[in-house]
Design a protein around this motif. Structure first.
Motif, PDB file in Angstrom:
ATOM      1  N   GLY A   1       5.672  17.700  -3.363  1.00 56.74           N
ATOM      2  CA  GLY A   1       5.502  16.971  -2.105  1.00 56.74           C
ATOM      3  C   GLY A   1       4.129  16.368  -1.913  1.00 56.74           C
ATOM      4  O   GLY A   1       3.596  16.361  -0.801  1.00 56.74           O
ATOM      5  N   ASN A   2       3.526  15.850  -2.970  1.00 60.06           N
ATOM      6  CA  ASN A   2       2.242  15.171  -2.874  1.00 60.06           C
ATOM      7  C   ASN A   2       2.334  14.027  -1.858  1.00 60.06           C
ATOM      8  O   ASN A   2       3.252  13.214  -1.900  1.00 60.06           O
ATOM      9  CB  ASN A   2       1.870  14.632  -4.272  1.00 60.06           C
ATOM     10  CG  ASN A   2       0.570  13.852  -4.283  1.00 60.06           C
ATOM     11  OD1 ASN A   2       0.414  12.871  -3.582  1.00 60.06           O
ATOM     12  ND2 ASN A   2      -0.350  14.282  -5.115  1.00 60.06           N
ATOM     13  N   HIS A   3       1.351  13.955  -0.944  1.00 60.26           N
ATOM     14  CA  HIS A   3       1.396  12.959   0.123  1.00 60.26           C
ATOM     15  C   HIS A   3       1.303  11.532  -0.410  1.00 60.26           C
ATOM     16  O   HIS A   3       1.942  10.618   0.123  1.00 60.26           O
ATOM     17  CB  HIS A   3       0.262  13.202   1.128  1.00 60.26           C
ATOM     18  CG  HIS A   3       0.429  14.454   1.934  1.00 60.26           C
ATOM     19  ND1 HIS A   3      -0.028  15.682   1.505  1.00 60.26           N
ATOM     20  CD2 HIS A   3       1.023  14.672   3.127  1.00 60.26           C
ATOM     21  CE1 HIS A   3       0.261  16.599   2.408  1.00 60.26           C
ATOM     22  NE2 HIS A   3       0.898  16.015   3.409  1.00 60.26           N
ATOM     23  N   LEU A   4       0.509  11.322  -1.447  1.00 64.56           N
ATOM     24  CA  LEU A   4       0.359   9.969  -1.993  1.00 64.56           C
ATOM     25  C   LEU A   4       1.596   9.542  -2.766  1.00 64.56           C
ATOM     26  O   LEU A   4       1.979   8.367  -2.739  1.00 64.56           O
ATOM     27  CB  LEU A   4      -0.889   9.902  -2.880  1.00 64.56           C
ATOM     28  CG  LEU A   4      -2.214  10.128  -2.135  1.00 64.56           C
ATOM     29  CD1 LEU A   4      -3.372  10.153  -3.114  1.00 64.56           C
ATOM     30  CD2 LEU A   4      -2.427   9.067  -1.071  1.00 64.56           C
ATOM     31  N   VAL A   5       2.216  10.480  -3.457  1.00 66.88           N
ATOM     32  CA  VAL A   5       3.488  10.174  -4.120  1.00 66.88           C
ATOM     33  C   VAL A   5       4.542   9.868  -3.063  1.00 66.88           C
ATOM     34  O   VAL A   5       5.377   8.978  -3.242  1.00 66.88           O
ATOM     35  CB  VAL A   5       3.944  11.340  -5.023  1.00 66.88           C
ATOM     36  CG1 VAL A   5       5.312  11.045  -5.631  1.00 66.88           C
ATOM     37  CG2 VAL A   5       2.928  11.578  -6.138  1.00 66.88           C
ATOM     38  N   GLN A   6       4.480  10.569  -1.936  1.00 67.89           N
ATOM     39  CA  GLN A   6       5.403  10.292  -0.829  1.00 67.89           C
ATOM     40  C   GLN A   6       5.200   8.877  -0.297  1.00 67.89           C
ATOM     41  O   GLN A   6       6.172   8.195   0.051  1.00 67.89           O
ATOM     42  CB  GLN A   6       5.196  11.296   0.310  1.00 67.89           C
ATOM     43  CG  GLN A   6       6.188  11.094   1.467  1.00 67.89           C
ATOM     44  CD  GLN A   6       5.897  11.991   2.661  1.00 67.89           C
ATOM     45  OE1 GLN A   6       5.237  13.012   2.526  1.00 67.89           O
ATOM     46  NE2 GLN A   6       6.374  11.583   3.825  1.00 67.89           N
TER      47      GLN A   6
END
Length: 330
Positions: free
Chosen positions: A181-186
């Motif tokens: 759940g990486n924010h940047l990948v999100q």
């Protein structure tokens, strides 16, 4: 003497990438995963369930290792873009790190590599930010930064007392292989799927997870005891990141909100995400970060660790390929 790696947070974005590299190199490694998680063992890669908050649960990581050179890479931690320090985040990021420190003292650990964050480094406006030797939760903003600063200080104090430890400070990690759940990948995923309502005028120093993983392993090999190394790349505007995604995968042009508008709209965007049962990307703290000084220098890491980050376009391309491959498997 044969080497064995112990990687905490082995199912996290960075931890799992480090495990991939070690497996590819044919190294022997033990990865710590949470009791609720699963991972597949291979010939020289083994996963052990435990929790950094529970010191006794960590001892099997070190069991049965004799006449080996033990390298611990401590990546486990809670990344949170909210403003306050939660009890759980403090327990994992600070007390969990202290548990790892004590176990590294108890067992014959050759080296500890602690993964801190650039957020732990006090911000100085209009100056290039380099490594520092003093850390305090009072000098940084946001719960995550405060816990990372306190944990970093604990590691450096242990190094002064004799523990062979080095610290690395990654900037904003992006890249493939994320299952946590990486924010940047999100950000990339939400844009691809048409779930991102707007773009914010601001940016940060974004770096490839694979470069950070290699930097951690180079710090284990070449880093100097008690030293810190910034593992950054360079500044990219959020709009530039999304333009790359659009060029590679396609997508619509989003309205770009000035920072003052984004801050005013943050509660509405948060409610929008909640209604869709999604995690909000634009919080008060994340918007603060996108407007902060991110002029980080990785010159020291380049000079001493041979650290060389890749262009973000390559990172974005590989991240999209990863996201799309996951969707096909699902």
């Amino acid at each position: 003497m044969k080497k064995i790696y112990i990687v905490t947070g082995a199912n996290g974005h960075l931890g799992s990438t480090i495990m991939r590299i070690l497996k590819r190199r044919g190294e022997e490694a033990r990865g710590l995963i949470l009791p609720s998680e699963s991972a597949e063992d291979s010939l020289k890669i083994h996963y052990i369930k435990g929790d950094v908050r529970d010191r006794e649960s960590l001892k099997p990581l070190f069991a049965g290792i004799k006449n080996r050179e033990i390298v611990v890479v401590h990546t486990a931690g809670i990344i949170d873009i909210s403003e306050k320090v939660s009890e759980r985040m403090y327990d994992v990021n600070v007390n969990g790190t202290k548990n790892i420190i004590e176990l590294c003292k108890e067992f014959p650990v050759k080296r500890l590599v602690y993964v801190s964050s650039v957020h732990a480094i006090p911000e100085k406006k209009s100056r290039v930010l380099e490594e520092v030797s003093q850390f305090s939760s009072d000098l940084v903003e946001g719960g995550y930064a405060k816990t990372k600063a306190e944990a970093t200080r604990a590691v450096l104090e242990a190094a002064k007392e004799g523990l062979d430890a080095v610290v690395v400070h990654p900037s904003g990690i992006l890249g493939p292989y994320d299952m946590s759940g990486n924010h940047l990948v999100q950000l990339v995923t939400d844009y691809i799927h048409g779930r991102l309502p707007a773009c914010v005028r601001g940016g940060y120093d974004f770096v490839d997870v694979r470069d950070v993983a290699k930097g951690c392993l180079m710090a284990a090999e070449k880093g100097k005891k008690g030293e810190c190394y910034i593992l950054s790349n360079r500044h990219y505007e959020v709009s530039d990141v999304l333009k790359m995604v659009k060029e590679i995968k396609g997508g619509k042009t989003l309205p770009e909100l000035p920072m003052w508008v984004a801050k005013a709209a943050a509660p509405v965007l948060g409610l929008y995400a909640k209604c869709r049962k999604e995690r909000p990307l634009y919080t008060r703290y994340s918007l603060y970060t996108l407007n902060s000084n991110d002029k980080f220098s990785h010159d020291k890491a380049t000079r001493e660790l041979n650290y060389h980050p890749r262009d973000l376009y390559v990172t974005i391309k590989d991240t999209i390929r990863w996201v799309c491959s996951k969707k096909k498997k699902a």
